[in-house]
Design an enzyme around this catalytic site. Structure first.
Site, PDB file in Angstrom:
ATOM      1  N   ARG A 108       0.837  -1.197   0.000  1.00 42.12           N
ATOM      2  CA  ARG A 108       0.000   0.000   0.000  1.00 42.12           C
ATOM      3  C   ARG A 108       0.880   1.258   0.000  1.00 42.12           C
ATOM      4  O   ARG A 108       0.640   2.198  -0.711  1.00 42.12           O
ATOM      5  CB  ARG A 108      -0.897  -0.020   1.240  1.00 42.12           C
ATOM      6  CG  ARG A 108      -2.093   0.867   1.115  1.00 42.12           C
ATOM      7  CD  ARG A 108      -3.092   0.678   2.230  1.00 42.12           C
ATOM      8  NE  ARG A 108      -2.711  -0.253   3.271  1.00 42.12           N
ATOM      9  CZ  ARG A 108      -3.556  -1.032   3.909  1.00 42.12           C
ATOM     10  NH1 ARG A 108      -4.820  -1.004   3.601  1.00 42.12           N
ATOM     11  NH2 ARG A 108      -3.147  -1.821   4.871  1.00 42.12           N
TER      12      ARG A 108
ATOM     13  N   LYS B 164      -7.741 -16.421   5.004  1.00 39.36           N
ATOM     14  CA  LYS B 164      -8.884 -17.278   5.425  1.00 39.36           C
ATOM     15  C   LYS B 164     -10.210 -16.563   5.305  1.00 39.36           C
ATOM     16  O   LYS B 164     -11.239 -17.174   4.998  1.00 39.36           O
ATOM     17  CB  LYS B 164      -8.724 -17.822   6.852  1.00 39.36           C
ATOM     18  CG  LYS B 164      -8.312 -16.818   7.922  1.00 39.36           C
ATOM     19  CD  LYS B 164      -6.840 -16.641   7.850  1.00 39.36           C
ATOM     20  CE  LYS B 164      -6.312 -15.406   8.469  1.00 39.36           C
ATOM     21  NZ  LYS B 164      -5.448 -15.664   9.591  1.00 39.36           N
TER      22      LYS B 164
ATOM     23  N   VAL C 168      -5.130 -21.783   7.329  1.00 43.69           N
ATOM     24  CA  VAL C 168      -5.522 -22.397   8.610  1.00 43.69           C
ATOM     25  C   VAL C 168      -4.286 -23.009   9.264  1.00 43.69           C
ATOM     26  O   VAL C 168      -3.540 -23.747   8.625  1.00 43.69           O
ATOM     27  CB  VAL C 168      -6.582 -23.503   8.411  1.00 43.69           C
ATOM     28  CG1 VAL C 168      -7.019 -24.072   9.759  1.00 43.69           C
ATOM     29  CG2 VAL C 168      -7.779 -22.997   7.622  1.00 43.69           C
TER      30      VAL C 168
ATOM     31  N   GLY D 217       3.433 -10.054  15.551  1.00 42.95           N
ATOM     32  CA  GLY D 217       2.995 -10.375  14.183  1.00 42.95           C
ATOM     33  C   GLY D 217       1.955 -11.477  14.127  1.00 42.95           C
ATOM     34  O   GLY D 217       1.716 -12.055  13.071  1.00 42.95           O
TER      35      GLY D 217
ATOM     36  N   ASP E 288     -11.849 -14.653  13.056  1.00 39.70           N
ATOM     37  CA  ASP E 288     -10.760 -15.334  12.339  1.00 39.70           C
ATOM     38  C   ASP E 288     -10.885 -16.856  12.522  1.00 39.70           C
ATOM     39  O   ASP E 288     -10.785 -17.620  11.557  1.00 39.70           O
ATOM     40  CB  ASP E 288      -9.414 -14.831  12.884  1.00 39.70           C
ATOM     41  CG  ASP E 288      -8.231 -15.552  12.274  1.00 39.70           C
ATOM     42  OD1 ASP E 288      -7.805 -15.159  11.186  1.00 39.70           O
ATOM     43  OD2 ASP E 288      -7.739 -16.525  12.883  1.00 39.70           O
TER      44      ASP E 288
ATOM     45  N   LYS F 107     -11.667 -19.952   9.727  1.00 37.78           N
ATOM     46  CA  LYS F 107     -10.846 -21.174   9.630  1.00 37.78           C
ATOM     47  C   LYS F 107     -11.691 -22.419   9.871  1.00 37.78           C
ATOM     48  O   LYS F 107     -11.501 -23.455   9.225  1.00 37.78           O
ATOM     49  CB  LYS F 107      -9.708 -21.103  10.649  1.00 37.78           C
ATOM     50  CG  LYS F 107      -8.668 -20.046  10.303  1.00 37.78           C
ATOM     51  CD  LYS F 107      -7.780 -19.753  11.497  1.00 37.78           C
ATOM     52  CE  LYS F 107      -6.659 -18.795  11.141  1.00 37.78           C
ATOM     53  NZ  LYS F 107      -5.927 -18.319  12.326  1.00 37.78           N
TER      54      LYS F 107
ATOM     55  N   GLY G 298       2.361 -16.035  12.859  1.00 40.11           N
ATOM     56  CA  GLY G 298       3.716 -15.486  12.795  1.00 40.11           C
ATOM     57  C   GLY G 298       4.261 -15.594  11.378  1.00 40.11           C
ATOM     58  O   GLY G 298       3.903 -16.507  10.633  1.00 40.11           O
TER      59      GLY G 298
HETATM   60  P1  NAP Z   1       0.073  -7.334   7.172  1.00 40.63           P
HETATM   61  O1  NAP Z   1       1.322  -7.410   7.952  1.00 40.63           O
HETATM   62  O2  NAP Z   1      -0.940  -6.311   7.536  1.00 40.63           O
HETATM   63  O3  NAP Z   1       0.488  -7.145   5.623  1.00 40.63           O
HETATM   64  C1  NAP Z   1      -0.442  -6.828   4.625  1.00 40.63           C
HETATM   65  C2  NAP Z   1       0.337  -6.348   3.402  1.00 40.63           C
HETATM   66  O4  NAP Z   1      -0.575  -6.086   2.345  1.00 40.63           O
HETATM   67  C3  NAP Z   1       1.113  -5.060   3.658  1.00 40.63           C
HETATM   68  O5  NAP Z   1       2.360  -5.117   3.017  1.00 40.63           O
HETATM   69  C4  NAP Z   1       0.230  -3.981   3.007  1.00 40.63           C
HETATM   70  O6  NAP Z   1       0.975  -2.874   2.501  1.00 40.63           O
HETATM   71  C5  NAP Z   1      -0.369  -4.754   1.866  1.00 40.63           C
HETATM   72  N1  NAP Z   1      -1.675  -4.229   1.462  1.00 40.63           N
HETATM   73  C6  NAP Z   1      -2.802  -4.185   2.196  1.00 40.63           C
HETATM   74  N2  NAP Z   1      -3.804  -3.621   1.478  1.00 40.63           N
HETATM   75  C7  NAP Z   1      -3.262  -3.291   0.283  1.00 40.63           C
HETATM   76  C8  NAP Z   1      -3.792  -2.680  -0.887  1.00 40.63           C
HETATM   77  N3  NAP Z   1      -5.062  -2.284  -0.956  1.00 40.63           N
HETATM   78  N4  NAP Z   1      -2.961  -2.490  -1.944  1.00 40.63           N
HETATM   79  C9  NAP Z   1      -1.666  -2.880  -1.883  1.00 40.63           C
HETATM   80  N5  NAP Z   1      -1.124  -3.502  -0.799  1.00 40.63           N
HETATM   81  C10 NAP Z   1      -1.917  -3.689   0.259  1.00 40.63           C
HETATM   82  O7  NAP Z   1      -0.686  -8.723   7.165  1.00 40.63           O
HETATM   83  P2  NAP Z   1      -0.074 -10.188   7.398  1.00 40.63           P
HETATM   84  O8  NAP Z   1      -0.049 -10.480   8.853  1.00 40.63           O
HETATM   85  O9  NAP Z   1       1.155 -10.354   6.610  1.00 40.63           O
HETATM   86  O10 NAP Z   1      -1.251 -11.086   6.802  1.00 40.63           O
HETATM   87  C11 NAP Z   1      -1.425 -11.226   5.424  1.00 40.63           C
HETATM   88  C12 NAP Z   1      -2.454 -12.333   5.166  1.00 40.63           C
HETATM   89  O11 NAP Z   1      -1.972 -13.548   5.737  1.00 40.63           O
HETATM   90  C13 NAP Z   1      -3.812 -12.088   5.804  1.00 40.63           C
HETATM   91  O12 NAP Z   1      -4.816 -12.647   4.989  1.00 40.63           O
HETATM   92  C14 NAP Z   1      -3.740 -12.868   7.111  1.00 40.63           C
HETATM   93  O13 NAP Z   1      -4.985 -13.263   7.592  1.00 40.63           O
HETATM   94  C15 NAP Z   1      -2.932 -14.057   6.657  1.00 40.63           C
HETATM   95  N6  NAP Z   1      -2.223 -14.757   7.707  1.00 40.63           N
HETATM   96  C16 NAP Z   1      -1.444 -14.069   8.584  1.00 40.63           C
HETATM   97  C17 NAP Z   1      -0.742 -14.764   9.561  1.00 40.63           C
HETATM   98  C18 NAP Z   1       0.104 -14.069  10.575  1.00 40.63           C
HETATM   99  O14 NAP Z   1       0.554 -14.717  11.521  1.00 40.63           O
HETATM  100  N7  NAP Z   1       0.370 -12.777  10.430  1.00 40.63           N
HETATM  101  C19 NAP Z   1      -0.841 -16.171   9.627  1.00 40.63           C
HETATM  102  C20 NAP Z   1      -1.643 -16.841   8.703  1.00 40.63           C
HETATM  103  C21 NAP Z   1      -2.323 -16.130   7.744  1.00 40.63           C
HETATM  104  P3  NAP Z   1       1.817  -1.915   3.496  1.00 40.63           P
HETATM  105  O15 NAP Z   1       2.933  -2.778   4.012  1.00 40.63           O
HETATM  106  O16 NAP Z   1       2.302  -0.832   2.639  1.00 40.63           O
HETATM  107  O17 NAP Z   1       0.857  -1.498   4.577  1.00 40.63           O
HETATM  108  N1  HSE Z   2      -4.322 -13.767  13.386  1.00 41.86           N
HETATM  109  C1  HSE Z   2      -4.176 -15.141  13.100  1.00 41.86           C
HETATM  110  C2  HSE Z   2      -3.977 -15.899  14.391  1.00 41.86           C
HETATM  111  C3  HSE Z   2      -3.003 -15.369  12.205  1.00 41.86           C
HETATM  112  O1  HSE Z   2      -3.664 -15.277  15.403  1.00 41.86           O
HETATM  113  O2  HSE Z   2      -4.170 -17.114  14.407  1.00 41.86           O
HETATM  114  C4  HSE Z   2      -2.864 -16.802  11.748  1.00 41.86           C
HETATM  115  O3  HSE Z   2      -3.903 -17.166  10.894  1.00 41.86           O
END
Ligand code: NAP
Ligand code: HSE
Length: 427
Positions: A44, A104, A131, A186, A200, A204, A301
C-alpha cells in the site's frame, strides 16, 4: 527452471516470504530444482520502513499491474481482507495464473466460487497457510484424508487468542497488554478484533469443516463467540477446578447434519489441548478408519506462515512446469447444517446468590426443569451473599441457555456473572 512470482502484500507474512525466497534461493533450487524468482511485490505504501526492505526494482503500489504482468506466472496473495484481494485473486485465476493465498477471510467467504473458477481455468488455488499457520492441515484434509469419512474436527485455530489466554492465565497479564504483545509479535490480524471476537477462528472453522465433511460450510453458519467476556476471576476459578480456558473450533458431522462452532471452553488440565500454549495451534481430526490424528505447531507469525505459503508455491510451480491440467482437489455436496441449539454441551456457570437456606435447591431445581443435571458445585461465602460455581452435565445447548435465562429471574440470584462451556475430558 524459472518461475516468476508476484506477491500481493509485503507485511508480516509477505516480508518473511520474500526474505526467505531471496536468502534461501540456492537451497530451494538444490532441493526442488525450481528457481522461484520474485518479480514484483505490491504494497500500500512505498515509503514505509520495513523489517525486510523490498528491493526498489520490484516494489509497486499498483497491485493490478502485478496481475497483468506477463513475466508473472504465479500470484501469491498476502494482503488480507475481502477487497481488493478478492477481485485481484479472481482476475489472476481468470488470466490462468495459479494463486496461493493465506487469506482465510477470503477463502471462507468466497472459496466455493474461487475454487470453481480455478477449476474452470485448470489452475490451482492453494491456501495451506489460511488455517493453522505453519501446520500442514489443508493438504492432509484435501489429499491424504480425501477418502476418509471425517466425523469430527476439534482444535485451537487462532494463535492470537491462545497467546492472550496463555499470558493472562500464566502471567496475570491484562487483556489489553496481551493483545498489544500479540500484535507486536505479528500474530494478530490487521484489526485484532477479528481475532478476539472469534471471527478469524470462525473463518478457519468454516474452511476446515468444508474440507473435512465435503459440504460447503459458510462462515455465517459457524456459531461464534469470542474471548472478550472471559474475566480474570474465571481464569482463577477455572485453574482451581482443574481447567484452562481455550478458544475452541469444533466441527461435527452426525447422521442428521453438520455443525460448526467457535467459542471459549474450559479444557481439563490433562486434556492434550490444555498444553497448547502461546501462539501454537492444534487440531484433532477424527474418522472411523483412521481414528484420531493430531496436528500441532506454530499457528501464527511470519516465518511459520511463510513456510506453508512456500510449500503451496512449490506445488503450484511444479504443476505449471509439468503443464498439468489440475484435477479438482475436493468436491462439495449439499448437506444439512445443524443448529447449535441441537448440540449437547456442558457449562460452567458462576452465580452471585443470597447465602440462605434452600438457594442451592432452587438453583438445582431450575436446571432440572430444563433437563440439565449438575455435575459439581462449589460455593464461596461473602457475608450474606455467596459465589456459586456450577458445572453441568452434557445437555442440549438450547436447554442450558433456557435454564440460565430462568436463573436470571430468580429473586435469590443476584447475578449470572459468567457462563463458559466446558470441554469433555476425552480429546
Ligand atoms: P500485514 O502485515 O498487515 O500485511 C499486509 C500487506 O498487504 C502489507 O504489506 C500492506 O501494505 C499490503 N496491502 C494491504 N492492502 C493493500 C492494498 N489495498 N494495496 C496494496 N497492498 C496492500 O498482514 P499479514 O499479517 O502479513 O497477513 C497477510 C495475510 O496472511 C492475511 O490474509 C492474514 O490473515 C494471513 N495470515 C497471517 C498470519 C500471521 O501470523 N500474520 C498467519 C496466517 C495467515 P503496506 O505494508 O504498505 O501497509
Ligand atoms: N491472526 C491469526 C492468528 C493469524 O492469530 O491465528 C494466523 O492465521
Amino acid at each position: 527452471m524459472k518461475v516468476g512470482i508476484g506477491i500481493l502484500g509485503g507485511g508480516t507474512v509477505g516480508g518473511a516470504l520474500l526474505q526467505y525466497l531471496i536468502n534461501e534461493q540456492a537451497a530451494i533450487v538444490a532441493k526442488t530444482g525450481l528457481e522461484l524468482e520474485v518479480r514484483r511485490v505490491a504494497v500500500r505504501s512505498l515509503s514505509k520502513t520495513r523489517a525486510f526492505p523490498i528491493p526498489v526494482e520490484i516494489i509497486t503500489d499498483r497491485p493490478e499491474q502485478l496481475i497483468d504482468d506477463p513475466s508473472i506466472d504465479l500470484v501469491v496473495e498476502l494482503m488480507g481482507g475481502l477487497e481488493p484481494a478478492g477481485d485481484l485473486v479472481m482476475r489472476a485465476l481468470q488470466a490462468g495464473k495459479p494463486v496461493v493465498t493465506a487469506n482465510k477471510e477470503l477463502v471462507a467467504a468466497r472459496g466455493a466460487e474461487l475454487i470453481q473458477r480455478a477449476e474452470e481455468k485448470g489452475v490451482s488455488l492453494l491456501f495451506e497457510a489460511a488455517v493453522g499457520g505453519g501446520i500442514p492441515i489443508i493438504r492432509p484434509l484435501s489429499e491424504s484424508l480425501a477418502g476418509e469419512r471425517i466425523t469430527r474436527v476439534l482444535g485451537i485455530v487462532n494463535g492470537t487468542t491462545n497467546y492472550i489466554l496463555t499470558r493472562m492465565s500464566e502471567d496475570d497479564l491484562g487483556f489489553d497488554e496481551a493483545v498489544e504483545e500479540a500484535q507486536a509479535l505479528g500474530y494478530a490480524e490487521a484489526d485484532p478484533t477479528a481475532d478476539v471476537s472469534g471471527a478469524d477462528a470462525a473463518a478457519k472453522t468454516a474452511i476446515l469443516a468444508s474440507l473435512a465433511f465435503g459440504t460447503w460450510v459458510s462462515v455465517d453458519a459457524v456459531y461464534r463467540e469470542g474471548i472478550e467476556s472471559i474475566e480474570p476471576i474465571d481464569l482463577r476459578f477455572a485453574a482451581t477446578l482443574g481447567y484452562i480456558p481455550k478458544l475452541l473450533a469444533i466441527g461435527v458431522e452426525t447422521p442428521t447434519g453438520v455443525s460448526a462452532r467457535v467459542h471459549p471452553a474450559l479444557v481439563p488440565l490433562d486434556h492434550p489441548l490444555a498444553s497448547v500454549r502461546g501462539a501454537n495451534n492444534a487440531v484433532f481430526i477424527e474418522g472411523p478408519q483412521v481414528g484420531q490424528l493430531l496436528f500441532m505447531g506454530p499457528g501464527a507469525g511470519g516465518g511459520p506462515t511463510a513456510t506453508a505459503v512456500l510449500g503451496d508455491i512449490i506445488d503450484a510451480a511444479r504443476e505449471l512446469l509439468a503443464h498439468a491440467q489440475v484435477a479438482p482437489r475436493i468436491r462439495f455436496a449439499p448437506g444439512r447444517l445443524r443448529d447449535f441449539g441441537e448440540i449437547e454441551t456442558k457449562w460452567y456457570v458462576r452465580l452471585e446468590v443470597a447465602d440462605a437456606p434452600g438457594v442451592l435447591a432452587l438453583v438445582a431445581g431450575t436446571f432440572g426443569e430444563f433437563g440439565v443435571s449438575i455435575k459439581s458445585v462449589w460455593q464461596e461465602g461473602r457475608g450474606e451473599d455467596a459465589t456459586l460455581l456450577l458445572i453441568t452435565h452434557d445437555a442440549l445447548e438450547a436447554n442450558q441457555r433456557a435454564a440460565v435465562a430462568a436463573l436470571r429471574s430468580l429473586d435469590v440470584v443476584t447475578e449470572v456473572a459468567a457462563t463458559i462451556r466446558v470441554q469433555s475430558d476425552e480429546p
